[in-house]
Design a protein around this motif. Structure first.
Motif: not given
Length: 164
Positions: A72-96
């Protein structure tokens, strides 16, 4: 003389009391109450992604296929923009590394970003959760400590993006 002093004192005292009393009298023209308008504005704050810095899959002996299993990898999105429309998180590797297979939430990572987390809504403040990472090495030829770096990108959803 004593009678004159007493009479004078009484007269002075009466005048003093009368003067004080008349200055405390309220007339209809006096303003005794007021109001103050208090103004304030709450503006948009920050959005912050905080994700585990290190994930250690431990050790396994060299084999044709070395499956380190899930972590498991834990994450926290702290949002104080006032919008509650959600979010997405993308990931990529830096090497091959052709021997490595790293999946996040069942999606294979490469050097091209891929969306691995989607939240349709969020609350103002901290939104914490976890993702599952799975690591497998196939055809590894060396006994060494492998390190991979994952880059994460948080994108706030917009009302328009959600409707599409």
């Amino acid at each position: 003389m004593k009678k004159t002093m007493i009479t004078g004192s009484v007269v002075c005292g009466t005048m003093l009391v009368m003067g004080l009393t008349s200055s405390l009298t309220v007339s209809a023209d006096d303003t005794l109450a007021g109001s103050t308008t208090i103004g304030a504005e709450v503006t948009k704050g920050d959005t912050i992604l905080d994700i585990d810095k290190d994930t250690n899959f431990g050790q396994k002996p060299l084999a044709d296929k070395v499956d380190f299993g899930p972590q498991d990898i834990k994450y926290t999105v702290t949002d104080y923009t006032g919008t509650k429309d959600g979010y997405s998180i993308s990931a990529k590797l830096t090497d091959e590394d052709t021997t490595r297979s790293l999946k996040i939430n069942g999606k294979e990572l490469s050097q091209t970003p891929i969306e691995v987390i989607t939240a349709d809504a969020n609350k103002v403040g901290e939104n914490g959760a976890k993702v599952t990472a799975e690591l497998v090495y196939t055809g590894a030829q060396d006994t060494t400590k492998f390190n991979s770096t994952v880059e994460w990108v948080l994108t706030k959803a917009t009302t328009r993006a959600i409707k599409e």
